[in-house]
Design a protein around this motif. Structure first.
Motif, PDB file in Angstrom:
ATOM      1  N   SER A 110       0.861  -1.180   0.000  1.00 27.81           N
ATOM      2  CA  SER A 110       0.000   0.000   0.000  1.00 27.81           C
ATOM      3  C   SER A 110       0.892   1.223   0.000  1.00 27.81           C
ATOM      4  O   SER A 110       1.692   1.415   0.884  1.00 27.81           O
ATOM      5  CB  SER A 110      -0.911   0.009   1.217  1.00 27.81           C
ATOM      6  OG  SER A 110      -0.215   0.454   2.345  1.00 27.81           O
ATOM      7  N   SER A 111       0.783   2.001  -1.013  1.00 34.52           N
ATOM      8  CA  SER A 111       1.699   3.128  -1.121  1.00 34.52           C
ATOM      9  C   SER A 111       1.315   4.175  -0.102  1.00 34.52           C
ATOM     10  O   SER A 111       0.195   4.214   0.410  1.00 34.52           O
ATOM     11  CB  SER A 111       1.641   3.711  -2.526  1.00 34.52           C
ATOM     12  OG  SER A 111       0.469   4.458  -2.673  1.00 34.52           O
ATOM     13  N   ASP A 114      -1.871   6.183  -0.493  1.00 32.80           N
ATOM     14  CA  ASP A 114      -3.200   5.565  -0.479  1.00 32.80           C
ATOM     15  C   ASP A 114      -4.038   5.982   0.720  1.00 32.80           C
ATOM     16  O   ASP A 114      -5.253   5.819   0.703  1.00 32.80           O
ATOM     17  CB  ASP A 114      -3.075   4.031  -0.430  1.00 32.80           C
ATOM     18  CG  ASP A 114      -2.771   3.463  -1.806  1.00 32.80           C
ATOM     19  OD1 ASP A 114      -2.835   4.235  -2.768  1.00 32.80           O
ATOM     20  OD2 ASP A 114      -2.472   2.260  -1.878  1.00 32.80           O
ATOM     21  N   THR A 115      -3.349   6.430   1.753  1.00 31.71           N
ATOM     22  CA  THR A 115      -4.062   6.691   3.007  1.00 31.71           C
ATOM     23  C   THR A 115      -3.627   8.013   3.608  1.00 31.71           C
ATOM     24  O   THR A 115      -2.566   8.540   3.286  1.00 31.71           O
ATOM     25  CB  THR A 115      -3.791   5.575   4.030  1.00 31.71           C
ATOM     26  OG1 THR A 115      -2.374   5.452   4.213  1.00 31.71           O
ATOM     27  CG2 THR A 115      -4.382   4.249   3.577  1.00 31.71           C
ATOM     28  N   VAL A 143      -9.103   6.580   3.789  1.00 33.99           N
ATOM     29  CA  VAL A 143      -8.710   5.992   2.513  1.00 33.99           C
ATOM     30  C   VAL A 143      -8.750   7.084   1.444  1.00 33.99           C
ATOM     31  O   VAL A 143      -9.771   7.748   1.273  1.00 33.99           O
ATOM     32  CB  VAL A 143      -9.674   4.846   2.130  1.00 33.99           C
ATOM     33  CG1 VAL A 143      -9.307   4.274   0.762  1.00 33.99           C
ATOM     34  CG2 VAL A 143      -9.653   3.768   3.205  1.00 33.99           C
ATOM     35  N   ALA A 145      -7.420   6.269  -1.702  1.00 41.56           N
ATOM     36  CA  ALA A 145      -7.403   5.530  -2.969  1.00 41.56           C
ATOM     37  C   ALA A 145      -8.845   5.164  -3.329  1.00 41.56           C
ATOM     38  O   ALA A 145      -9.757   5.335  -2.525  1.00 41.56           O
ATOM     39  CB  ALA A 145      -6.563   4.269  -2.825  1.00 41.56           C
ATOM     40  N   LEU A 148      -9.110   0.183  -0.922  1.00 43.92           N
ATOM     41  CA  LEU A 148      -7.907  -0.190  -0.184  1.00 43.92           C
ATOM     42  C   LEU A 148      -8.127  -1.547   0.468  1.00 43.92           C
ATOM     43  O   LEU A 148      -9.060  -1.729   1.253  1.00 43.92           O
ATOM     44  CB  LEU A 148      -7.612   0.869   0.898  1.00 43.92           C
ATOM     45  CG  LEU A 148      -6.234   0.781   1.539  1.00 43.92           C
ATOM     46  CD1 LEU A 148      -5.157   1.265   0.564  1.00 43.92           C
ATOM     47  CD2 LEU A 148      -6.188   1.625   2.813  1.00 43.92           C
TER      48      LEU A 148
END
Ligand SMILES: [Zn+2]
Length: 812
Positions: A110-111, A114-115, A143, A145, A148
């Protein structure tokens, strides 16, 4: 952060006192590293939801696997040996290796983008007697993205994770490597959803980096104090979080400690209670955006005291925590002095960024300072370190480096804040600024300020490059754009990036926008290249006719592989009759010659007397002849003259000229044939046309085929404005470059004939009025007319006193 000594000289203060303690700690560490599930269960710890210690080889870069083995080996050597310095050195070496690929690679899976973590609640029980931490960290995560299905955070595998829940439900998780833990989000969370991730963990931490989490004995009788210093990327050694400078969050930090301990941390102390167990619990809360490495704790049997910072909008508490053995008048006064620093910096940077909470200092064992947001840790109470950390509250905390390549933005500014404090503190001034910056010259300039590849802690916190040279970049920027614009740049930078992060490119863009011109010529060599100028210079006095000049020869002799630096360089010149004057010269080449007109014969010269340029050295050197320059012409550039029968061009030294070196063009009638003569005594070329010049606009070009009679160097002829006599002497300091000047031969002057049609009549009224009220507009409307036709009363001036005579002339 600022170390009192160089970073390399710092030894971590792992101070294990007795063999018994070492044995207890070692056994605890083995347990909490969770080598087997059985061990954890045997201790009564809740079994985890997924198997721990399951590195996924294909996700694990080779270098990281190698690094973690180095680190473990160092630990194992350390525990029984008790060779604190050796172990500390190894830990540091390992830390340098361990940190880099992790942070620069970001979180696998998870980059980071993303959050968006909104809030951390850390509820931690610290048992100093066992160097033990146990607690829960709850992260409120948004979130950002589209969807997720997993989230990764950082927590060292020195800790046992006893429970991990998402929105209160036990979740599946997996340890990716010694630093990262991946949590599966099942079901996946949609865009804009928020989830609460709660991690319960415990163990004996391992300190990495500069002093990421330290327990040590202090005082007599000794008390085991503890403190943290996570920067740059070691927050994972003591608490679970998403370690990304760009994801700031608010925080609640609750610490339960033995009853004789106080804990200092970020934000406001909103609760302090004694529990039935006799332990104390402290709750600190901050509503300001805080980057993970700026959260901290410091625990000890502190002496606590405070004061109030009064400001235009009200007042703010200040809280100080000193070790009992350091509770001296001098240290207390240094703490109190931070109120003056907040005021001084508030005046030049805008209000203290965390004005709704507090500023505080707590003492810790790191021999320097660390600008934990709203609560600085200091092991040294010098005025400069104290000012440095106060300055960081703006530069580093309010705006944080987006990447570690950009660390210069905050360490350079904090270093400059040490000097700005000396300048702006009560009783300070410009000479204190200068002296302070002179004390902060780097011992080496052979490194870049921007860090292309920030792989080690030592490189990131390079005293020479990230602190001193970077501080000089800000100092020089101030000279380049001027003080007012410099502080405007900081204000604009704040306006754009407050509570966030910024990159070098973003700062440069703000600086250029405020300055209104590109600054790449300044930033590129100073940020991205190595070196600094080594100036050599010589000067001599010159008198031509009635005029005095300084001829200045300025060279940069630094290593040819270093860039040539472009800077305005101040030249202070003392003359016989007036006060000394400072003139900047635009230095942009390895060797340049300047000709500086003076009001009287020059007596002395100092190059950059206020030390605005970071140099390796500057010294006088023998004079070297330079190119000839034009010092005067007749007519002058822009002159309007009714009678021109010859044109002269004067050079500042003997030249070789011929008729081919000049051309004179009339706008209406074209090329004007001229005869050129040369007056060797006055270094003057005399250009004579066949007839007196007719009314027209003329353009004189002096080609750089003119050469120095002695050295054959070409004319240095550039003239910035062909209509402005103040643009002389000519030249950019380098041989070559032709000169162009323009002048106008006007119609003959007939008093009252302002439209110069040869008659004085009502058609002159508009022109007369225009010439009287707006000379520039007149010269544009009547380019070949001479405004001195308005001097109708013949007193040598054209002014309101000519009105009556003009009217009389019309009526007669
Ligand atoms: Zn610093």
């Amino acid at each position: 952060m600022r170390a009192a000594l160089s970073v390399a000289a710092l030894a971590t203060d792992l101070n294990l006192s007795t063999q018994v303690r070492a044995m207890v700690i070692q056994s605890l560490r083995r347990v909490s590293r969770g080598f087997t599930v059985g061990t954890a269960i045997a201790l009564g710890v809740t079994a985890w939801a997924s198997p721990p210690m399951m590195p996924v080889p294909d996700r694990l870069p080779n270098e990281r696997a190698a690094v973690s083995s180095v680190r473990v080996e160092a630990l194992h050597e350390h525990d029984p040996a008790g060779c604190d310095l050796c172990a500390a050195a190894k830990l540091r070496a390992a830390a340098d290796l361990a940190g880099a690929p992790v942070i620069e690679g970001g979180l696998a899976g998870s980059s980071l983008s993303d959050t968006d973590v909104q809030h951390y609640t850390l509820d931690l029980t610290v048992t100093p007697a066992l160097d033990h931490l146990a607690g829960t960290c709850t992260m409120e995560v948004d979130v950002v993205a589209a969807s997720l299905d997993r989230f990764e955070f950082r927590l060292a595998d020195t800790f046992l994770i006893s429970s991990l829940t998402v929105d209160g439900v036990e979740a599946t998780w997996q340890r990716m490597d010694p630093i990262h833990v991946r949590v599966t989000l099942d079901p996946p969370r949609p865009a804009a959803a928020r989830f609460d991730l709660s991690v319960a963990y415990e163990g004996v931490p391992t300190s990495l980096g500069l002093n990421s989490i330290v327990f040590q004995n202090r005082g007599f009788p000794s008390v085991r104090v503890f403190y943290t210093l996570s920067e740059p990327w070691f927050a994972y050694t003591w608490w679970p979080q998403k370690d990304d400078n760009n994801d700031k969050a608010t925080g609640t930090l609750i610490f339960t400690v033995p009853g004789n301990y106080s804990v200092a941390s970020n934000g406001l102390l909103t609760e302090e209670v004694t529990l039935p167990s006799g332990q104390k619990r402290y709750r600190w809360e901050t509503a300001y955006q805080t980057t993970p490495y700026l959260f901290s704790m410091g625990g000890a049997n502190y002496v606590r005291f405070g004061s109030t910072f009064n400001h235009a909008g009200g007042s703010m508490p200040m809280q100080f925590f000193l070790y009992p053995d350091s509770n001296t008048t001098s240290n207390r006064n240094r703490c109190f002095q931070t109120a003056e620093m907040l005021a001084a910096f508030g005046n030049i940077f805008g209000p203290y960024p965390f004005i709704n909470e507090k500023y505080g200092i707590y003492q810790f064992g790191f021999s320097g300072g660390m600008e934990h947001q709203t609560m600085t840790g200091q092991g040294v109470f010098s005025e400069s370190i104290t000012a440095h950390e106060v300055g960081h509250q703006w530069w580093g905390n309010m705006i944080t480096c987006a990447t570690w390549s950009d660390i210069w933005l905050q360490e350079g500014m904090a270093t400059y804040c040490e000097a700005l404090w000396q300048e702006f503190k009560p009783g300070g001034g410009p000479s204190a600024l200068q002296a302070t910056m002179n004390n902060r010259r780097p011992s080496s300039v052979n490194g870049t300020v921007y860090i292309p590849n920030p792989t080690t802690v030592n490189r990131i916190f390079s005293s020479d490059f990230s602190y001193r040279k970077a501080g000089w970049v800000f100092h020089m920027l101030r000279r380049v754009v001027g003080s007012a614009k410099f502080f405007d740049i900081l204000a604009a930078f704040r306006a754009e990036y407050e509570d966030g992060t910024a990159t070098t490119a973003q700062f440069v863009a703000v600086a250029e926008a405020v300055h209104g011109e590109p600054l790449d010529w300044f930033f590129d060599p100073w940020l991205y290249q190595v070196g600094a100028p080594e100036y050599r210079y010589a000067w001599r006095s010159l008198t031509l006719g009635q005029k005095s000049y300084v001829e200045l020869y300025l060279t940069q002799i630094q290593n040819v592989n270093w860039p040539t630096f472009t800077m305005p360089v101040d030249v202070l010149i003392a003359t016989s009759e007036t006060q000394s004057t400072t003139t900047p010269v635009w230095n942009s080449a390895r060797a340049q010659h300047y000709l500086l007109p003076q009001p009287a014969p020059p007596l002395g010269l100092a190059l950059d007397p206020k030390d605005w340029v970071l140099i390796v050295s500057k010294q006088e050197t023998p004079f070297v002849e330079g190119p000839p320059k034009i010092i005067a012409t007749t007519p002058e550039p822009g002159e309007r003259n009714a009678a021109v029968d010859r044109v002269t061009v004067s050079f500042h030294k003997p030249v070789s000229v011929s008729a081919f070196d000049f051309s004179l063009e009339a706008e209406l009638s074209g090329e004007v044939p001229i005869v050129v003569a040369y007056n060797a005594i006055e270094h003057q070329a005399v250009l004579t046309p066949g007839d007196a010049l007719r009314p027209d606009r003329y353009r004189l070009t002096v080609w750089d085929s003119v050469t120095d009679a002695a050295s054959s160097q070409s004319l240095d002829g550039e003239i910035a404005d062909p209509l402005n006599p103040a643009a002389l002497p000519s030249g950019d300091g380098l041989p070559g470059g032709s000169a162009v000047i323009e002048f106008i031969v006007t119609q003959p002057v007939i008093p009252g004939d302002l439209n110069c049609d040869g008659a004085v009549n009502n058609f002159d009224i508009d022109a007369f009025v225009l010439a009287l009220v707006d000379a520039v507009a007149y010269s544009q409307a009547y380019p070949l007319c001479n405004p001195m036709a308005g001097d109708v009363d013949g007193d040598g001036h054209f002014d309101n006193f000519d009105i009556d005579d003009f009217v009389a002339r019309l009526l007669n």
